[in-house]
Design an enzyme around this catalytic site. Structure first.
Site: not given
Ligand code: NAG
Ligand code: NAG
Ligand code: NAG
Length: 505
Positions: A78, A280
């Site tokens: 992430d 992201d």
């Protein structure tokens, strides 16, 4: 129809690192089923609705080793968060059979190098309501062939998530900064400890997610692989968080979007241009301002479905030759083409939905990769965008290098960052980004590309037979409804499909 999910629990081998130059570390990043998006709940200004509505279940995972002797764990990668955390084997999350698939836990009692730091409590919450709480610890941590000896991590002793995360973002975005409301509480997270322990020379890494249909891409710490992209790499500035004034997420300026197909091309506009977008990797879909989303949907034929709360599209449009060009950093800045086959995703990990009425009646329905958001920004470009780009994150100079990805290549030409703070190798700066303060304008495009996006999409008959317009819950967009809670926990059984009026292939 394309397969977008990989076997849960699959382990992705670390890359063979024999040929790597000094000062870089590489690991394979594999795609597999995950829970709906786990985005950390921020204190302000987060568009919780749109993220919680993320129905697709693909996430990118890396294999790591923790402790002495090493315990192998599969963790979600992430770039949108900054902590490593792992669920503890003492947590009850994996006890129910529903959660046992894909479980990846750490047993701290079995590691002789495990040390509780005595820091504040570890606590992280995600917008879908899931959470992880426990304590901070340090231990040995390995990725690929590289090892750091003193890595601070969170141990999820109370959690409803059965796998951990590796957050590689700015340390200002660590959970402890929110918990203590104090920037100085931040500790050195993974890329910083890699620098500190001499594994890499600077806090920077490159992400190559690769094609939707490919099983692995890779994450390269401390270097750039110039064979993994085509054309020039252009770097653009990262912007500070509008609330805190610090660099805490990968916000860049999206300054143009163009739709191109065999029938023509359109320049799309938005009253939000330049759009602040976060790159992201932990978000599956992309979320753009309403006016921009509506133009993109019209070009491609995507329609918003109120029941599922997402824009959907006939799966057959994956083979449309149309594409979008996303421009960053103003005129002559970075530009990334995203083809339709990267933007059409399965709605469910098994089975399929079928349009029961309307213009697409009888066709298989897929989730569209670009969604709308009611947020005031920043918006999100997730995996549906990132797969088409080779992205270099430079957290020292606060710059992001963007180039068109080279899908599926097995070639490699790795160049290490020369030193701490060295600029991104082989990248040139977007020439006019200082002038990126356009007046937002909105002009309805001619939609010259629209017919081209639909031209290859001949109606495909759904192999499950007719949906018969049954099952209630059809709505304007004509997709049969499935109760939201069933989608969100990812448990879609044949019975539930039948109840929802959906067809199984
Ligand atoms: C390990 O890291 C922690 C947190 O960064 C630090 O306080 C501690 O001194 C380090 N321990 C060693 C042995 O380097
Ligand atoms: C990449 O490889 C996958 C798996 O072999 C394949 O399905 C896909 O079409 C390839 N993509 C491109 C752009 O060649
Ligand atoms: C997305 O657009 C649809 C259709 O205009 C609207 O009903 C919905 O509320 C929007 N969702 C968000 C999160 O803004």
């Amino acid at each position: 129809m394309r397969t977008t999910s990989f076997a849960a629990g699959a382990i992705f081998a670390a890359a063979a690192n024999a040929a790597l130059p000094d000062g870089v570390a590489q690991l394979d990043v594999g795609r597999r089923q995950a829970h709906p998006r786990l985005r950390r709940r921020a204190t302000a200004n987060t568009d919780s609705t749109s993220i919680a509505n993320d129905l697709s279940e693909g996430g990118y995972f890396v294999t790591c080793k923790i402790g002495t002797p090493a315990q192998t764990l599969t963790l979600q990668l992430d770039t949108g968060s900054s902590d490593i955390w792992v669920p503890s084997s003492s947590a009850s999350v994996c006890e129910s059979s529903r959660n046992s698939d894909g479980c990846s836990l750490v047993n701290s009692a079995d590691s002789s190098t495990f040390v509780v730091t005595g820091k504040d409590e570890f606590s992280i919450a995600y917008v879908d309501g899931s959470h992880s709480d426990g304590s901070y610890f340090t231990d040995v941590f390995s990725i690929g062939s590289s090892t750091v000896t003193n890595m601070t991590m969170g141990l999820g002793e109370s959690t409803d998530i059965n796998f951990g995360l590796v957050g590689v973002g700015y340390k200002t975005d660590e959970a402890i900064v929110s918990t203590e409301e104090d920037l100085s509480a931040a500790y050195n997270n993974l890329p910083l400890v890699m620098v500190q322990e001499g594994v890499i020379k600077t806090n920077a890494y490159s992400l190559w997610l690769n094609d939707l249909d490919a099983s692995t891409g890779n994450l390269l710490f401390g270097g750039v692989d110039t064979a993994k992209y085509t054309g020039d790499m252009i770097k653009v500035d990262v912007y500070t968080d509008p609330d805190t004034g610090t660099f805490s997420s990968f916000i860049v300026a999206l300054t143009s979007v163009e739709a191109v197909s065999s029938s023509g091309s359109d320049t799309l506009t938005s009253t939000s241009f330049p759009v602040a977008v976060v790159l992201d990797s932990g978000t599956t879909l992309s979320y753009v301002p309403q006016d921009l989303a509506e133009q993109i949907w019209k070009e491609t034929g995507a329609v918003y479905n109120a029941e599922a709360a997402v824009a959907v599209i006939p799966c057959s449009r994956a083979s449309s030759g149309g594409y979008f060009t996303f421009g960053f950093g103003g005129p002559n800045g970075a530009s990334i083409k995203v083809a339709m086959d990267e933007l059409v995703l399965d709605l469910y990990s098994s089975g399929t939905a079928t349009f029961s009425s309307g213009q697409y009646k009888g066709e298989a329905a897929c989730e569209f990769g670009i969604q709308n958001s009611s947020s005031s920004g920043p918006f999100l470009l997730g995996d549906t965008f990132l797969r088409s780009a080779y992205v270099v994150y430079d957290l020292v100079n606060n710059e992001i290098g963007l180039a068109q990805t080279n899908f599926n290549t097995s070639d490699s030409n790795i160049v290490a960052f020369a030193s701490s703070g060295a600029p991104i190798p082989s990248a040139t700066a977007a020439p006019s980004q200082a002038q990126v303060t356009q007046t937002p304008t909105f002009t309805t495009p001619a939609f010259a590309a629209e017919s081209g996006f639909g031209s290859t999409a001949t109606a495909t008959s759904s192999s499950g037979g007719s949906s018969g317009g049954s099952g209630g819950g059809s709505n304007a967009a004509g997709v049969n409804a499935v109760p939201m809670d069933l989608l969100r926990i990812g448990v879609i059984s044949a019975t539930l499909f039948a109840a929802g009026g959906l067809l199984i292939l």
